[in-house]
Design an enzyme around this catalytic site. Structure first.
Site, PDB file in Angstrom:
ATOM      1  N   GLU A  92      53.617 -28.278 -46.731  1.00  0.00           N
ATOM      2  CA  GLU A  92      53.784 -27.165 -48.056  1.00  0.00           C
ATOM      3  C   GLU A  92      55.139 -26.073 -47.584  1.00  0.00           C
ATOM      4  O   GLU A  92      55.570 -26.659 -46.570  1.00  0.00           O
ATOM      5  CB  GLU A  92      53.281 -25.546 -47.258  1.00  0.00           C
ATOM      6  N   TRP A  93      56.033 -26.518 -48.509  1.00  0.00           N
ATOM      7  CA  TRP A  93      57.695 -25.391 -48.397  1.00  0.00           C
ATOM      8  C   TRP A  93      57.557 -23.905 -48.214  1.00  0.00           C
ATOM      9  O   TRP A  93      57.266 -23.550 -48.782  1.00  0.00           O
ATOM     10  CB  TRP A  93      58.435 -25.764 -49.349  1.00  0.00           C
ATOM     11  N   LEU A  94      57.955 -23.697 -47.036  1.00  0.00           N
ATOM     12  CA  LEU A  94      58.097 -22.322 -46.566  1.00  0.00           C
ATOM     13  C   LEU A  94      59.296 -22.040 -46.886  1.00  0.00           C
ATOM     14  O   LEU A  94      60.221 -22.348 -46.574  1.00  0.00           O
ATOM     15  CB  LEU A  94      57.522 -21.490 -45.826  1.00  0.00           C
ATOM     16  N   ASP A 200      54.942 -25.488 -28.120  1.00  0.00           N
ATOM     17  CA  ASP A 200      56.424 -24.992 -27.876  1.00  0.00           C
ATOM     18  C   ASP A 200      56.378 -24.023 -28.747  1.00  0.00           C
ATOM     19  O   ASP A 200      57.806 -24.176 -29.721  1.00  0.00           O
ATOM     20  CB  ASP A 200      56.417 -26.596 -28.756  1.00  0.00           C
TER      21      ASP A 200
END
Length: 293
Positions: A92-94, A200
């Site tokens: 998904e592009w955020l 991380d």
């Protein structure tokens, strides 16, 4: 390659996708990243050599595990695989807001919210103990996640011990290594419940969307002591004070965290030595000396 990726996106979404724009964006230090759009919807695609597909599979499964907690926002993974000579993952592009690491007072509420939501994710546990269903990577280093009932055993064998083994092959010299490993049962004598951790969580893997919603990404997921995440947020500059305030409101840290955090961050400094060499070996020795004082 892109034709195959477009076809895979179309298959998993059930809607025809044909990329018209592909713009290079940051993909971390080991991957190439692209914003891929058909003019209406945009996806984030990370790409590496075909041999690295297991790394992307682990990332996708880790994000799915985190999503299932319905706690903190992470990019939803769509699919991953191999196309020609490349492996890839489609996310998904955020749209992230500018200045994600901004610690000014005006950003305090969103960082406090991030603390609340990470604490909620950390409450997700596992009846199988410490570890995870598959191995993954920390940077490009293999991260061993064999299920282990005891946290001390897990941390000695699959975290510090494994990194010391890699460091020896690289020519690292850690004179107090065995003394440190022998001291870990006493150093980690607190009661630990398995928590789903990011694994991380430094400043480069956290931020806020353009609308102000906290988000974390690029995980090295497993079930471990939740303190490993909090410790790493302090390793490279630290998160704003509001983050720690928010976290402790929901899931207060146990007494002794301040003493344990250096031991947990040693894992990442050893990993940096194994990845990059340089002064990280000296830093690791200084940390070992500090822990054993």
């Amino acid at each position: 390659m892109w034709t195959q990726i477009d076809a895979h996106i179309s298959q998993v979404t059930g809607e025809k996708f044909q990329s018209q724009q592909r713009r290079a964006v940051g993909g971390g230090c080991i991957n190439q990243g692209y914003a891929v759009s058909n003019g209406e919807i945009t996806y984030f695609v990370k790409q590496n050599l075909a041999s690295q597909v297991a790394m992307f599979e682990a990332e996708g499964l880790g994000l799915e595990e985190m999503l299932a907690t319905a706690s903190i926002r992470v990019p939803k993974p769509l699919t991953w695989g191999v196309a020609e000579n490349s492996s890839y993952i489609v996310l998904e592009w955020l749209e992230l807001g500018s200045g994600n690491s901004n610690s000014s007072l005006r950003d305090a509420p969103r960082w406090e919210e991030m603390g609340h939501k990470l604490a909620a994710m950390h409450k997700a546990s596992s009846s199988q103990g410490f570890g995870w269903k598959i191995n993954n990577t920390i940077g490009s280093t293999p991260q061993i996640n064999t299920w282990t009932a005891d946290w001390v055993e897990f941390y000695i064998k699959h975290r510090l011990g494994y990194q010391f083994q890699l460091a020896k092959r690289r020519g690292g010299n850690f004179p107090q290594q065995e003394k440190l490993l022998a001291a870990i049962p006493e150093l980690l004598a607190h009661q630990v419940q398995p928590s789903l951790v990011h694994g991380d969580l430094w400043g480069g893997n956290a931020g806020c969307t353009a609308s102000g919603e906290p988000v974390i990404f690029d995980p090295a997921t497993y079930f471990g002591d939740r303190e490993v995440d909090i410790a790493m947020t302090e390793l490279f500059g630290g998160f704003p004070t509001a983050f720690y305030k928010g976290y402790n409101e929901v899931f207060p840290l146990d007494p002794g965290y301040e003493q344990r955090k250096t031991l947990y961050n040693l894992y990442h400094i050893l990993n940096h030595f194994n990845l990059f060499g340089g002064g990280y070996g000296s830093q690791a020795n200084r940390m070992i000396d500090q822990i054993l004082r």
